[in-house]
Design a protein around this motif. Structure first.
Motif, PDB file in Angstrom:
ATOM      1  N   MET A  56       0.960  -1.546  -0.032  1.00  0.00           N
ATOM      2  CA  MET A  56      -0.234   0.023   0.025  1.00  0.00           C
ATOM      3  C   MET A  56       0.267   1.127   0.137  1.00  0.00           C
ATOM      4  O   MET A  56       0.304   2.062  -0.628  1.00  0.00           O
ATOM      5  CB  MET A  56      -1.059  -0.017   1.719  1.00  0.00           C
ATOM      6  CG  MET A  56      -2.232  -0.574   0.689  1.00  0.00           C
ATOM      7  SD  MET A  56      -3.405  -0.845   2.219  1.00  0.00           S
ATOM      8  CE  MET A  56      -2.970  -1.621   3.844  1.00  0.00           C
ATOM      9  N   ALA A  80      -3.649  -3.652  -6.163  1.00  0.00           N
ATOM     10  CA  ALA A  80      -4.430  -4.201  -5.886  1.00  0.00           C
ATOM     11  C   ALA A  80      -5.163  -5.171  -6.341  1.00  0.00           C
ATOM     12  O   ALA A  80      -5.261  -6.164  -5.362  1.00  0.00           O
ATOM     13  CB  ALA A  80      -5.714  -2.649  -6.359  1.00  0.00           C
ATOM     14  N   ARG A  83      -2.865  -7.189  -3.589  1.00  0.00           N
ATOM     15  CA  ARG A  83      -2.849  -7.082  -2.293  1.00  0.00           C
ATOM     16  C   ARG A  83      -4.328  -8.865  -2.160  1.00  0.00           C
ATOM     17  O   ARG A  83      -4.025  -9.383  -1.792  1.00  0.00           O
ATOM     18  CB  ARG A  83      -3.472  -6.015  -2.323  1.00  0.00           C
ATOM     19  CG  ARG A  83      -2.610  -5.175  -1.978  1.00  0.00           C
ATOM     20  CD  ARG A  83      -3.036  -4.499  -1.217  1.00  0.00           C
ATOM     21  NE  ARG A  83      -3.945  -2.975  -1.825  1.00  0.00           N
ATOM     22  CZ  ARG A  83      -3.423  -2.287  -2.078  1.00  0.00           C
ATOM     23  NH1 ARG A  83      -1.517  -1.922  -2.261  1.00  0.00           N
ATOM     24  NH2 ARG A  83      -4.184  -1.039  -2.348  1.00  0.00           N
ATOM     25  N   ASN A  84      -5.157  -8.310  -3.262  1.00  0.00           N
ATOM     26  CA  ASN A  84      -6.320  -9.370  -3.457  1.00  0.00           C
ATOM     27  C   ASN A  84      -6.182 -10.180  -3.630  1.00  0.00           C
ATOM     28  O   ASN A  84      -6.524 -11.466  -2.737  1.00  0.00           O
ATOM     29  CB  ASN A  84      -7.351  -8.629  -4.186  1.00  0.00           C
ATOM     30  CG  ASN A  84      -8.507  -9.210  -4.662  1.00  0.00           C
ATOM     31  OD1 ASN A  84      -9.534  -9.828  -5.611  1.00  0.00           O
ATOM     32  ND2 ASN A  84      -9.269  -9.259  -3.256  1.00  0.00           N
ATOM     33  N   LYS A 112     -13.900  -9.861  -5.471  1.00  0.00           N
ATOM     34  CA  LYS A 112     -13.807  -9.343  -5.716  1.00  0.00           C
ATOM     35  C   LYS A 112     -12.528  -9.499  -6.939  1.00  0.00           C
ATOM     36  O   LYS A 112     -13.179  -9.439  -8.404  1.00  0.00           O
ATOM     37  CB  LYS A 112     -12.972  -8.056  -4.991  1.00  0.00           C
ATOM     38  CG  LYS A 112     -11.294  -6.970  -5.553  1.00  0.00           C
ATOM     39  CD  LYS A 112     -12.657  -6.135  -6.745  1.00  0.00           C
ATOM     40  CE  LYS A 112     -11.137  -5.847  -7.913  1.00  0.00           C
ATOM     41  NZ  LYS A 112     -11.453  -5.582  -9.036  1.00  0.00           N
TER      42      LYS A 112
ATOM     43  N   ILE B 317      -9.907   0.179   3.876  1.00  0.00           N
ATOM     44  CA  ILE B 317      -9.869  -1.365   3.826  1.00  0.00           C
ATOM     45  C   ILE B 317      -9.927  -2.055   2.574  1.00  0.00           C
ATOM     46  O   ILE B 317      -9.565  -2.936   2.161  1.00  0.00           O
ATOM     47  CB  ILE B 317     -11.235  -1.597   4.830  1.00  0.00           C
ATOM     48  CG1 ILE B 317     -10.526  -2.704   5.589  1.00  0.00           C
ATOM     49  CG2 ILE B 317     -12.570  -1.156   4.552  1.00  0.00           C
ATOM     50  CD1 ILE B 317     -10.147  -2.811   7.036  1.00  0.00           C
ATOM     51  N   LEU B 318     -10.992  -1.128   2.241  1.00  0.00           N
ATOM     52  CA  LEU B 318     -11.869  -1.993   0.724  1.00  0.00           C
ATOM     53  C   LEU B 318     -10.544  -1.929  -0.471  1.00  0.00           C
ATOM     54  O   LEU B 318      -9.929  -3.653  -0.363  1.00  0.00           O
ATOM     55  CB  LEU B 318     -12.591  -1.225  -0.153  1.00  0.00           C
ATOM     56  CG  LEU B 318     -14.072  -1.165   1.031  1.00  0.00           C
ATOM     57  CD1 LEU B 318     -15.187  -0.738  -0.302  1.00  0.00           C
ATOM     58  CD2 LEU B 318     -14.279  -2.317   0.089  1.00  0.00           C
ATOM     59  N   LYS B 319      -9.945  -0.972  -0.013  1.00  0.00           N
ATOM     60  CA  LYS B 319      -8.334  -0.867  -0.717  1.00  0.00           C
ATOM     61  C   LYS B 319      -7.406  -1.927  -0.882  1.00  0.00           C
ATOM     62  O   LYS B 319      -6.363  -2.355  -1.594  1.00  0.00           O
ATOM     63  CB  LYS B 319      -7.997   0.879  -0.599  1.00  0.00           C
ATOM     64  CG  LYS B 319      -8.454   2.320  -1.738  1.00  0.00           C
ATOM     65  CD  LYS B 319      -7.803   2.857  -1.633  1.00  0.00           C
ATOM     66  CE  LYS B 319      -7.448   3.614  -3.182  1.00  0.00           C
ATOM     67  NZ  LYS B 319      -7.002   5.263  -3.255  1.00  0.00           N
ATOM     68  N   ALA B 320      -7.065  -1.551   0.898  1.00  0.00           N
ATOM     69  CA  ALA B 320      -6.072  -2.572   1.543  1.00  0.00           C
ATOM     70  C   ALA B 320      -6.355  -4.574   0.900  1.00  0.00           C
ATOM     71  O   ALA B 320      -6.197  -4.749   0.556  1.00  0.00           O
ATOM     72  CB  ALA B 320      -6.320  -2.492   2.981  1.00  0.00           C
ATOM     73  N   GLY B 322      -7.790  -4.863  -1.710  1.00  0.00           N
ATOM     74  CA  GLY B 322      -7.468  -5.123  -3.227  1.00  0.00           C
ATOM     75  C   GLY B 322      -8.615  -4.908  -3.764  1.00  0.00           C
ATOM     76  O   GLY B 322      -8.584  -4.862  -5.215  1.00  0.00           O
ATOM     77  N   PHE B 323      -9.456  -3.899  -3.523  1.00  0.00           N
ATOM     78  CA  PHE B 323     -10.339  -2.654  -4.713  1.00  0.00           C
ATOM     79  C   PHE B 323      -9.293  -1.847  -4.998  1.00  0.00           C
ATOM     80  O   PHE B 323      -8.803  -1.061  -4.433  1.00  0.00           O
ATOM     81  CB  PHE B 323     -11.303  -2.496  -3.620  1.00  0.00           C
ATOM     82  CG  PHE B 323     -12.721  -3.437  -3.388  1.00  0.00           C
ATOM     83  CD1 PHE B 323     -13.188  -3.613  -4.436  1.00  0.00           C
ATOM     84  CD2 PHE B 323     -12.561  -4.861  -2.805  1.00  0.00           C
ATOM     85  CE1 PHE B 323     -14.642  -4.625  -4.720  1.00  0.00           C
ATOM     86  CE2 PHE B 323     -13.441  -5.186  -2.394  1.00  0.00           C
ATOM     87  CZ  PHE B 323     -14.163  -5.556  -2.794  1.00  0.00           C
TER      88      PHE B 323
END
Lengths: 228, 416
Positions: A56, A80, A83-84, A112, B317-320, B322-323
């Motif tokens: 991040m 992103a 990370r996902n 996602k 939190i969404l970005k963390a 993976g969004f």
């Protein structure tokens, strides 16, 4: 054993209010299946290091390689997605989405990723919730859970995409003793199943239970030792 | 980007703050409802005025412009010389259209022509006892005139058949009849500028709803007026033409002018004031409506901005987890779009109700306008326009806060 994370000569500076070097030439590796803890006093740079590893924070010098992918100089969308797919997070302040149910919170990163259809993501989410003993709260809104329960749900969420590494930033820092033990227990079970975990902590008991401890001070790694 | 999850998150956000969502929606609703009401009403007024002007006037009128100015003979023979001519009288030129009836028949055969009415128009004095009023009288073939102006529907009393059967009949403008204090069956004396008089019997009254017509005009038989003026039966001063499409009248008028050499006047030239008023009202409608929508847009912008600030932890939190930026933009833009679309649709409904209420509201316009309620147009175009405007405004208003949300740095939020 294969290396899943490699950090080489990582330097990081804060520029505001004046230039200050937070991380000094950090180099270490993490093997697959390892349960690693990073300890040190407040302000030693351990959290900063974790956020660099989390992809991040992209403002650093040196090289970080994870799951065979070099992460320096990638764009935000790539990171992103990375990370996902490869990372799971557990934060100090549990950070669930309060409007969603427990189950939805766990499902979101899975939806996602889009690797499985929605029904299967739901089944997997339920399985993860059972693993941490929260299955009976699946339909509750996240805001109705206690702190310890939220933290366990956050772990389930971190697990949903079978990540390469789970990262925890003081995962027990905000919990009472009983919950701390509970969460630690869950981490340990995961580690026994071969899950790679990196946790930043200042709780010596927590650290003592991990496979390896990296101790930091003033932005450098001062010692590194394996627990018996 | 996965639109389904984004939609699911957007939906949860909207439902979590129902009151705020409703307020934002109502902003759009109000803007669109006002837009619909205003544009329907204004366009109704425009259409009504245009119709009444168009109904009462021909699309093209052909007439012979009597030119009183003519050069003297000596001026023609010795142009530019030192010529002095005092008190030259105008030539005795008739306002007639030569072969007027034949021209009228030929024009009637042209494509796109609804009807042609050749007529003799002249100024007259109407005398009833001591009252003397000036006006005009048109000698017409009442059948052909009826085809142009649907006189039957405009008659207040009497009938047009009475004019056909009575050579000395007269159908009079209703206001004029009231001023002269005559009713159907009464007699009126007509005096022409040439001095001829004739006693005619009122067999009917009409009202176009246009003051200048109802106040001054009467219809008589073509032959009667020709007789009063002491002219032959081929004497025609005006040819009135109606087209199927009023817009075709403009080029058609020019064509006729080139073809027959007589002066032509189309409805647009004759009603310039009405058309100018129409443009001003249109402008006003759009300015007010767009202002309302912009205000609603700022409302949405504000609310979306607040939502983004309130949800900053969730965004982190969404970005963390993976969004990416596009997902975050989609989440908030979808919320704005939902607000815009649902508020817009509600606005269309309310706008329709308001316009309907307006269209049944009694409105006493007096003699000048022949309407009983406010004129309102119900047209799908306005509703489509309103919805498009509403959605575009909200998307713009939602886009900037969403972009801000996409730029949130998760690290600074998550570290607390």
């Amino acid at each position: 054993m294969s290396t899943v994370l490699k950090a080489q000569h990582v330097n990081k500076y804060f520029y505001d209010p004046e230039t200050f070097q937070v991380l000094k030439d950090i180099t270490f590796e993490v093997q697959k299946g390892e349960f690693l803890s990073i300890v040190g006093k407040s302000g030693c740079g351990k959290s900063t290091l974790l956020y660099l590893l989390s992809t991040m924070d992209t403002d650093y010098e040196g090289a970080i390689e994870m799951a065979g992918v070099t992460l320096k100089g990638r764009n935000q969308d790539f990171l992103a997605h990375f990370r996902n797919e490869h990372l799971g997070f557990v934060f100090q302040f549990h950070f669930l989405l309060p409007e969603f149910t427990t189950l939805q919170n766990v499902m979101l990163p899975g939806l996602k990723l889009g690797k499985y259809p929605e029904k299967e993501v739901e089944d997997r989410a339920m399985e993860k919730l059972r693993l941490i003993g929260m299955a009976e709260h699946a339909r509750k809104p996240a805001s109705k859970l206690s702190g310890g329960q939220q933290q366990r749900v956050a772990i389930a969420r971190a697990l949903i995409n079978d990540p390469t590494i789970i990262m925890g930033d003081e995962p027990t820092g905000n919990l009472d003793k009983a919950n701390t033990e509970n969460v630690f227990e869950i981490f340990h079970e995961l580690a026994d199943k071969g899950q790679t975990i990196i946790a930043v902590t200042h709780d010596p008991d927590f650290a003592a239970g991990t496979d390896r401890i990296i101790e930091m001070s003033d932005g450098s790694i001062i010692s590194e030792h394996k627990n018996p | 980007m996965n639109i389904r999850i984004a939609a699911q998150i957007a939906q949860t956000h909207l439902l979590a703050k129902k009151r705020q969502t409703l307020v934002a929606m109502l902003g759009v609703t109000f803007g669109i409802a006002m837009f619909i009401t205003m544009i329907s009403f204004m366009q109704g007024v425009n259409q009504f005025l245009e119709d009444s002007a168009l109904d009462a006037s021909p699309h093209v009128r052909m007439y012979n412009e009597v030119n009183t100015q003519r050069p003297s003979l000596i001026e023609q023979l010795n142009p530019g010389g030192f010529n002095v001519v005092y008190h030259q009288k105008p030539k005795d030129e008739l306002a007639r259209l030569k072969n007027g009836l034949a021209i009228a028949d030929r024009i009637a055969k042209e494509p796109g022509v609804l009807g042609v009415s050749p007529q003799v128009a002249t100024q007259v004095f109407y005398n009833n006892g001591p009252i003397q009023l000036s006006g005009t009288i048109s000698g017409v073939d009442i059948e052909r005139e009826n085809r142009l102006y649907t006189l039957t529907s405009r008659l207040k009393s009497g009938s047009i058949n009475a004019l056909r059967t009575n050579p000395d009949g007269l159908i009079m403008g209703s206001t004029l009849a009231r001023k002269l204090n005559v009713r159907t069956g009464d007699k009126v004396t007509i005096t022409t500028p040439g001095g001829g008089t004739r006693i005619l019997r009122v067999v009917g009254t009409f009202g176009f709803g246009v003051g200048t017509v109802d106040n001054t005009k009467s219809y008589a038989n073509l032959s009667t007026v020709q007789e009063i003026l002491q002219k032959d039966p081929s004497y025609i001063t005006d040819i009135h033409i109606k087209m199927f499409d009023p817009l075709q009248a403009l080029p058609f008028g020019r064509q006729l002018r080139a073809e027959y050499g007589y002066y032509t006047e189309d409805w647009a030239t004759a009603n310039q004031a009405i058309l100018a008023g129409e443009q001003i009202r249109n402008m006003l409608t759009y300015v007010v409506s767009i202002t309302l929508l912009v205000v609603a847009g700022f409302g949405i912008y504000n609310i979306m901005n607040m939502t983004v600030i309130n949800k900053i932890k969730d965004i982190a939190i969404l970005k963390a987890t993976g969004f990416d930026g596009k997902d975050i933009v989609a989440i908030f833009l979808l919320q704005a779009m939902f607000i815009g679309l649902s508020g817009g649709l509600l606005g269309l409904g309310i706008g329709f109700s308001l316009s309907y209420l307006l269209s049944i509201t009694p409105f006493e316009a007096g003699d000048f306008l022949s309407i009983k309620t406010f004129p309102v147009i119900f047209s799908g175009t306005y509703y489509a326009m309103g919805l498009v405007f509403g959605v575009v405004t909200t998307v713009l208003a939602g886009y900037f806060p969403s972009r801000k949300a996409a730029k949130v740095d998760p690290v600074s939020i998550l570290r607390g």
